[in-house]
Design a protein around this motif. Structure first.
Motif, PDB file in Angstrom:
ATOM      1  N   SER A 140       1.034  -1.132  -0.166  1.00 31.84           N
ATOM      2  CA  SER A 140       0.384  -0.037   0.062  1.00 31.84           C
ATOM      3  C   SER A 140       0.762   1.568   0.251  1.00 31.84           C
ATOM      4  O   SER A 140       2.002   1.102   0.339  1.00 31.84           O
ATOM      5  CB  SER A 140      -1.463   0.158   0.452  1.00 31.84           C
ATOM      6  N   THR A 160      -5.141   5.518   1.748  1.00 32.42           N
ATOM      7  CA  THR A 160      -4.425   4.725   0.871  1.00 32.42           C
ATOM      8  C   THR A 160      -5.619   2.980   0.683  1.00 32.42           C
ATOM      9  O   THR A 160      -5.827   2.405   1.279  1.00 32.42           O
ATOM     10  CB  THR A 160      -3.277   3.946   1.261  1.00 32.42           C
ATOM     11  N   SER A 161      -5.377   2.821  -1.035  1.00 27.78           N
ATOM     12  CA  SER A 161      -5.581   1.063  -1.298  1.00 27.78           C
ATOM     13  C   SER A 161      -4.380   0.018  -1.100  1.00 27.78           C
ATOM     14  O   SER A 161      -3.654  -0.218  -1.226  1.00 27.78           O
ATOM     15  CB  SER A 161      -6.698   1.866  -2.591  1.00 27.78           C
ATOM     16  N   TYR A 163      -2.368  -2.919  -2.852  1.00 28.82           N
ATOM     17  CA  TYR A 163      -2.172  -3.161  -4.259  1.00 28.82           C
ATOM     18  C   TYR A 163      -1.611  -4.337  -4.353  1.00 28.82           C
ATOM     19  O   TYR A 163      -0.982  -5.254  -3.415  1.00 28.82           O
ATOM     20  CB  TYR A 163      -1.255  -2.251  -4.791  1.00 28.82           C
ATOM     21  N   MET A 200      -4.604  -4.164  -8.512  1.00 30.09           N
ATOM     22  CA  MET A 200      -5.488  -3.560  -7.317  1.00 30.09           C
ATOM     23  C   MET A 200      -5.286  -4.797  -6.441  1.00 30.09           C
ATOM     24  O   MET A 200      -6.067  -6.004  -7.235  1.00 30.09           O
ATOM     25  CB  MET A 200      -6.837  -3.038  -6.968  1.00 30.09           C
ATOM     26  N   ASN A 224     -10.389  -1.439   1.736  1.00 28.06           N
ATOM     27  CA  ASN A 224      -9.987  -0.140   1.686  1.00 28.06           C
ATOM     28  C   ASN A 224     -10.740   0.643   2.595  1.00 28.06           C
ATOM     29  O   ASN A 224     -11.633   1.058   2.674  1.00 28.06           O
ATOM     30  CB  ASN A 224      -9.612  -0.131   0.260  1.00 28.06           C
ATOM     31  N   PRO A 225      -9.673   2.188   3.255  1.00 24.35           N
ATOM     32  CA  PRO A 225      -8.869   2.587   3.115  1.00 24.35           C
ATOM     33  C   PRO A 225      -7.655   1.151   3.799  1.00 24.35           C
ATOM     34  O   PRO A 225      -8.398   0.727   4.676  1.00 24.35           O
ATOM     35  CB  PRO A 225      -8.478   3.414   3.449  1.00 24.35           C
TER      36      PRO A 225
END
Length: 235
Positions: A140, A160-161, A163, A200, A224-225
């Motif tokens: 992230s 933030t997401s 990944y 993602m 998320n987040p």
């Protein structure tokens, strides 16, 4: 007698001229070096997950480029972070102007603050990266946030997401997770994920959901987040 006096007068004039040349010689002085001006930012990071410790968090200042891009293959430096939590290669990339990192992982519910400095604000960008250590290659962070026009005292807040680096299959198998849920292998130079690009993250499954070979449970799930981040220019 007159001739002798004339020669004496000429000699006196020549000596006087020589003296004037000495007095008018150029004096060279050193130009003082201007003091270095530091621009400083404070970055506060809170881990919002239930059971996903974040590897030591890397913060970088740079003027161009990206440390990751969705839809493109992860760099070797990103792979080392996303699979094993090692941020040293990212910090050493040539586009990094200055960098800072937490000394230890940031646990669920914990907050850590990092200070980072730059000698210029021109085209200045800030990136932040960390691994979700109870995953195979999940990470992230923030990607090239423009901080060049922030005045002193201004704050910018982000969420933030998650990944997926796309370098290791998300098997969740015993021995493949470097975090405390397993204590398994970290970085492996072999890329066994056929997608081989950053996407993602789809999340973990866990053995509670029927993946009996998984070393993870439902508590390791995330949505998320993942991180709450505040950037403040303090100098």
């Amino acid at each position: 007698m007159k001739t002798k006096l004339t020669l004496v007068a000429i000699s006196a004039l020549l000596l006087s001229a020589c003296g004037d040349n000495d007095n008018n010689s150029t004096v060279v002085t050193d130009t003082p070096t201007p003091p270095v001006v530091d621009y400083e930012f404070s970055v506060s990071i809170t881990n919002l997950t239930q059971a996903q410790p974040m590897s030591p968090i890397a913060v970088m200042l740079h003027q161009s480029g990206h440390y990751f891009e969705v839809g493109t293959a992860a760099s070797n430096e990103l792979e080392k972070l996303a699979e094993g939590g090692d941020n040293s290669a990212l910090l050493a990339q040539s586009m990094t102007m200055s960098s800072s990192t937490t000394e230890t992982p940031v646990g669920p519910g914990s907050t850590s603050t990092i200070s980072i400095k730059s000698e210029t604000l021109a085209n200045l960008k800030l990136s932040l990266l960390t691994m979700m250590v109870n995953t195979n290659d999940g990470f992230s962070g923030l990607n090239a946030i423009d901080v060049s026009t922030m005045p002193i005292g201004e704050k910018k807040m982000y969420r933030t997401s998650a990944y997926d680096a796309g370098t290791e299959l998300n098997t969740e198998a015993q021995g493949s997770i470097p975090g405390p849920a397993d204590g398994g292998e970290g970085f492996n130079v072999e890329r066994n994920d056929n997608q081989n690009m950053v996407t993602m993250h789809s999340g973990v499954v866990g053995n509670d959901d029927g993946l009996t070979s998984s070393t993870l449970t439902s508590k390791h799930k995330f949505d998320n987040p993942l991180l709450a981040i505040t950037i403040e220019r303090i100098k």
